[in-house]
Design a protein around this motif. Structure first.
Motif, PDB file in Angstrom:
ATOM      1  N   PHE A  43      34.699  81.991  25.937  1.00 52.89           N
ATOM      2  CA  PHE A  43      34.417  81.519  24.587  1.00 52.89           C
ATOM      3  C   PHE A  43      36.872  80.983  24.426  1.00 52.89           C
ATOM      4  CE2 PHE A  43      30.604  82.430  25.010  1.00 52.89           C
ATOM      5  CZ  PHE A  43      30.593  81.328  24.047  1.00 52.89           C
ATOM      6  N   GLN A  44      36.854  80.009  23.957  1.00 52.67           N
ATOM      7  CA  GLN A  44      38.384  80.031  23.629  1.00 52.67           C
ATOM      8  C   GLN A  44      38.149  79.718  22.343  1.00 52.67           C
ATOM      9  OE1 GLN A  44      40.870  76.445  25.339  1.00 52.67           O
ATOM     10  NE2 GLN A  44      42.610  78.252  25.506  1.00 52.67           N
ATOM     11  N   PRO A  45      38.759  80.661  21.391  1.00 60.18           N
ATOM     12  CA  PRO A  45      39.332  80.337  20.279  1.00 60.18           C
ATOM     13  C   PRO A  45      40.221  78.877  19.624  1.00 60.18           C
ATOM     14  CG  PRO A  45      40.361  82.502  20.371  1.00 60.18           C
ATOM     15  CD  PRO A  45      39.837  81.782  22.045  1.00 60.18           C
ATOM     16  N   LEU A  60      33.139  77.375  27.472  1.00 62.59           N
ATOM     17  CA  LEU A  60      32.980  76.759  28.710  1.00 62.59           C
ATOM     18  C   LEU A  60      32.576  77.000  29.431  1.00 62.59           C
ATOM     19  CD1 LEU A  60      37.313  76.585  27.887  1.00 62.59           C
ATOM     20  CD2 LEU A  60      35.743  74.606  28.603  1.00 62.59           C
ATOM     21  N   ILE A  61      32.105  76.862  30.684  1.00 59.23           N
ATOM     22  CA  ILE A  61      31.364  77.526  31.624  1.00 59.23           C
ATOM     23  C   ILE A  61      32.171  77.734  33.145  1.00 59.23           C
ATOM     24  CG2 ILE A  61      30.555  75.328  32.806  1.00 59.23           C
ATOM     25  CD1 ILE A  61      27.896  76.097  33.490  1.00 59.23           C
ATOM     26  N   ARG A  62      31.352  78.992  33.562  1.00 63.62           N
ATOM     27  CA  ARG A  62      31.990  79.894  34.614  1.00 63.62           C
ATOM     28  C   ARG A  62      31.322  80.122  35.889  1.00 63.62           C
ATOM     29  NH1 ARG A  62      35.642  78.092  32.387  1.00 63.62           N
ATOM     30  NH2 ARG A  62      37.483  78.593  31.245  1.00 63.62           N
ATOM     31  N   LEU A 118      30.155  68.118  26.684  1.00 62.43           N
ATOM     32  CA  LEU A 118      28.859  67.355  27.209  1.00 62.43           C
ATOM     33  C   LEU A 118      29.109  66.322  28.124  1.00 62.43           C
ATOM     34  CD1 LEU A 118      24.988  67.241  26.042  1.00 62.43           C
ATOM     35  CD2 LEU A 118      25.594  65.282  24.778  1.00 62.43           C
ATOM     36  N   SER A 119      28.378  66.161  28.816  1.00 63.28           N
ATOM     37  CA  SER A 119      28.279  65.109  29.908  1.00 63.28           C
ATOM     38  C   SER A 119      27.677  64.082  29.952  1.00 63.28           C
ATOM     39  CB  SER A 119      27.970  65.740  31.345  1.00 63.28           C
ATOM     40  OG  SER A 119      27.605  64.662  31.962  1.00 63.28           O
ATOM     41  N   GLU A 120      28.370  62.834  29.917  1.00 61.06           N
ATOM     42  CA  GLU A 120      27.777  61.300  29.805  1.00 61.06           C
ATOM     43  C   GLU A 120      26.675  61.272  30.352  1.00 61.06           C
ATOM     44  OE1 GLU A 120      28.092  56.772  30.255  1.00 61.06           O
ATOM     45  OE2 GLU A 120      28.296  57.474  31.950  1.00 61.06           O
ATOM     46  N   ASP A 179      37.273  64.208  22.639  1.00 64.82           N
ATOM     47  CA  ASP A 179      37.832  65.248  23.684  1.00 64.82           C
ATOM     48  C   ASP A 179      39.365  63.981  24.948  1.00 64.82           C
ATOM     49  OD1 ASP A 179      39.075  66.952  24.969  1.00 64.82           O
ATOM     50  OD2 ASP A 179      37.100  67.691  25.853  1.00 64.82           O
ATOM     51  N   ASP A 180      40.026  65.304  24.975  1.00 69.19           N
ATOM     52  CA  ASP A 180      40.496  64.563  26.183  1.00 69.19           C
ATOM     53  C   ASP A 180      41.742  63.386  25.203  1.00 69.19           C
ATOM     54  OD1 ASP A 180      39.930  66.501  27.720  1.00 69.19           O
ATOM     55  OD2 ASP A 180      38.826  65.658  28.769  1.00 69.19           O
ATOM     56  N   PHE A 181      41.323  62.782  24.090  1.00 74.02           N
ATOM     57  CA  PHE A 181      42.259  61.506  23.661  1.00 74.02           C
ATOM     58  C   PHE A 181      43.751  61.808  24.644  1.00 74.02           C
ATOM     59  CE2 PHE A 181      43.922  58.528  20.230  1.00 74.02           C
ATOM     60  CZ  PHE A 181      42.520  57.769  20.799  1.00 74.02           C
TER      61      PHE A 181
HETATM   62  P1  C2E Z   1      38.288  75.238  32.091  1.00 70.00           P
HETATM   63  O1  C2E Z   1      37.653  76.006  31.310  1.00 70.00           O
HETATM   64  O2  C2E Z   1      38.413  75.172  33.349  1.00 70.00           O
HETATM   65  O3  C2E Z   1      38.052  73.640  32.357  1.00 70.00           O
HETATM   66  C1  C2E Z   1      37.886  72.214  32.886  1.00 70.00           C
HETATM   67  C2  C2E Z   1      36.529  71.664  32.407  1.00 70.00           C
HETATM   68  O4  C2E Z   1      36.016  71.775  33.106  1.00 70.00           O
HETATM   69  C3  C2E Z   1      36.542  70.758  31.002  1.00 70.00           C
HETATM   70  O5  C2E Z   1      38.005  70.292  30.638  1.00 70.00           O
HETATM   71  C4  C2E Z   1      35.604  70.495  31.123  1.00 70.00           C
HETATM   72  O6  C2E Z   1      36.039  68.708  31.280  1.00 70.00           O
HETATM   73  C5  C2E Z   1      34.902  71.182  32.049  1.00 70.00           C
HETATM   74  N1  C2E Z   1      33.863  71.708  31.678  1.00 70.00           N
HETATM   75  C6  C2E Z   1      34.498  73.251  31.281  1.00 70.00           C
HETATM   76  N2  C2E Z   1      32.765  73.732  30.908  1.00 70.00           N
HETATM   77  C7  C2E Z   1      31.926  72.685  30.772  1.00 70.00           C
HETATM   78  C8  C2E Z   1      30.456  72.634  30.064  1.00 70.00           C
HETATM   79  O7  C2E Z   1      30.023  73.414  29.953  1.00 70.00           O
HETATM   80  N3  C2E Z   1      30.125  70.981  30.308  1.00 70.00           N
HETATM   81  C9  C2E Z   1      30.794  69.907  31.753  1.00 70.00           C
HETATM   82  N4  C2E Z   1      30.172  68.905  31.059  1.00 70.00           N
HETATM   83  N5  C2E Z   1      31.807  70.832  30.990  1.00 70.00           N
HETATM   84  C10 C2E Z   1      32.464  71.346  31.745  1.00 70.00           C
HETATM   85  P2  C2E Z   1      38.458  70.795  28.813  1.00 70.00           P
HETATM   86  O8  C2E Z   1      36.941  70.100  28.480  1.00 70.00           O
HETATM   87  O9  C2E Z   1      39.889  70.088  28.140  1.00 70.00           O
HETATM   88  O10 C2E Z   1      38.529  72.251  28.573  1.00 70.00           O
HETATM   89  C11 C2E Z   1      39.814  72.210  28.448  1.00 70.00           C
HETATM   90  C12 C2E Z   1      40.069  73.064  29.617  1.00 70.00           C
HETATM   91  O11 C2E Z   1      41.683  73.564  29.309  1.00 70.00           O
HETATM   92  C13 C2E Z   1      39.808  74.135  29.716  1.00 70.00           C
HETATM   93  O12 C2E Z   1      39.717  74.453  31.710  1.00 70.00           O
HETATM   94  C14 C2E Z   1      40.469  75.759  29.566  1.00 70.00           C
HETATM   95  O13 C2E Z   1      40.688  76.683  30.041  1.00 70.00           O
HETATM   96  C15 C2E Z   1      42.088  74.517  29.316  1.00 70.00           C
HETATM   97  N6  C2E Z   1      42.790  75.450  28.819  1.00 70.00           N
HETATM   98  C16 C2E Z   1      42.913  76.197  27.575  1.00 70.00           C
HETATM   99  N7  C2E Z   1      43.793  76.399  27.044  1.00 70.00           N
HETATM  100  C17 C2E Z   1      45.235  75.725  27.617  1.00 70.00           C
HETATM  101  C18 C2E Z   1      46.600  76.366  28.167  1.00 70.00           C
HETATM  102  O14 C2E Z   1      46.867  76.356  26.608  1.00 70.00           O
HETATM  103  N8  C2E Z   1      46.917  75.812  28.977  1.00 70.00           N
HETATM  104  C19 C2E Z   1      46.045  75.604  30.201  1.00 70.00           C
HETATM  105  N9  C2E Z   1      46.964  74.718  30.744  1.00 70.00           N
HETATM  106  N10 C2E Z   1      44.904  74.586  30.075  1.00 70.00           N
HETATM  107  C20 C2E Z   1      44.099  75.469  29.317  1.00 70.00           C
END
Ligand code: C2E
Ligand code: CA
Ligand code: CA
Ligand code: CA
Length: 278
Positions: A43-45, A60-62, A118-120, A179-181
């Motif tokens: 979980f990211q705050p 966020l899934i791991r 949520l994925s498409e 997301d990602d706008f």
């Molecule tokens: P992340 O946790 O490695 O997740 C990367 C991408 O995997 C997510 O991008 C999302 O598209 C997909 N993803 C993760 N969990 C799920 C899930 O449960 N279901 C589905 N369908 N897709 C999932 P998203 O959503 O843009 O998440 C933000 C990413 O950016 C996360 O990476 C996070 O850890 C990372 N992040 C957060 N803050 C920062 C930061 O300050 N700097 C950097 N470089 N990265 C950051």
């Protein structure tokens, strides 16, 4: 192989072969990941700039694979989508998220939400609306605690059908986050066509917000436009204090990023929510 490096054609084939082999292994192991309990959620705050506190989290899934070690969602989510394993895996993420909402409510928290991605492929699954209804009912959690993040680049395909499902989810009380706008097939058109509550400005803009006048200009206008449409704005990928201050000055609603916290265990995330002073 003996002949590798002999000519470009051979190298090319080896690369393709290795990539395919990796994808095949990921798919094979991912099939067993759920039953082996190798998947979990961090979980990211998310910080509210006017609330001056953590107002929620993004789930966020791991994946910690017995065979492959830690695999990034950037690598395995596309495989999960291609193989449709994203449907059961995504359902697991929905349940984990709702479960954590339930726990927070049990502990007396009220003003928070947890966002999930949520994925498409999931959006197009005929059971998706029922899944959301059933899982929230099962835990007695109001949908108002749950935010659904969708990516604009994936919405293009069968857009009308997707809008219909998102409208249903919104009517049930879930919030919709775009997301990602600013990346992919950005279209301002979406801002009026989709039932969006929150818009998330992509990390790439936030990255050079302090250096680039152009990025600042774009972000400022996105926020102004969103607010005029009744949409709240999150900036993701915030890593520096000066970025936070600038975003605050242009009335950005929420920020998320390593500056406050990386994605962490739920327990740590709640502890941070209780202790963080902003
Ligand atoms: P992340 O946790 O490695 O997740 C990367 C991408 O995997 C997510 O991008 C999302 O598209 C997909 N993803 C993760 N969990 C799920 C899930 O449960 N279901 C589905 N369908 N897709 C999932 P998203 O959503 O843009 O998440 C933000 C990413 O950016 C996360 O990476 C996070 O850890 C990372 N992040 C957060 N803050 C920062 C930061 O300050 N700097 C950097 N470089 N990265 C950051
Ligand atoms: Ca997201
Ligand atoms: Ca994002
Ligand atoms: Ca993304």
């Amino acid at each position: 192989a003996k002949n590798s490096g002999k000519n470009r054609y051979q190298i090319f084939n080896n690369e393709i072969y290795n990539e395919m082999k990796r994808e095949y292994e990921i798919e094979k192991e991912l099939t067993k990941a759920l039953e082996r309990n190798e998947l979990y959620v961090e979980f990211q705050p998310k910080v509210g700039l006017s609330e001056k506190r953590i107002i929620g989290f993004e789930a966020l899934i791991r994946w910690e694979s017995a065979k492959l070690g830690k695999v990034s969602p950037v690598e395995f989510i596309p495989v999960a989508e291609y193989s449709r394993l994203i449907v059961p895996i995504g359902r697991f993420v929905i349940e984990e998220t709702v479960k954590k909402c339930y726990e927070l409510i049990q502990h007396g928290y009220d003003d928070f939400n947890i966002a999930l991605n949520l994925s498409e492929i999931q959006l197009r699954d005929s059971e998706i609306v029922n899944d959301f209804i059933n899982i929230t009912n099962m835990y007695g959690v109001s949908p108002k605690y749950v935010e659904i993040e969708i990516t604009e680049s994936l919405l293009m395909k069968s857009i009308d059908k997707n809008i219909e499902i998102l409208v249903k989810l919104k009517e049930l009380g879930f919030s919709i986050v775009l997301d990602d706008f600013g990346t992919g097939y950005s279209s301002l058109n979406y801002l009026t066509r989709l039932p969006i509550d929150v818009l998330k400005i992509d990390r790439s803009f936030v990255n050079d917000i302090l250096e680039s006048t152009k990025s600042r200009c774009i972000v400022e206008k996105i926020i102004e436009l969103s607010h005029n449409l009744g949409i709240k704005v999150v900036a993701e990928g915030v890593e520096e204090k000066d970025q936070v201050e600038y975003l605050r000055s242009i009335l950005c609603d929420f920020v998320q990023g390593y500056y406050y916290s990386k994605p962490i265990s739920f327990q740590k995330a709640v502890a941070l929510m209780d202790s963080l002073s902003i």
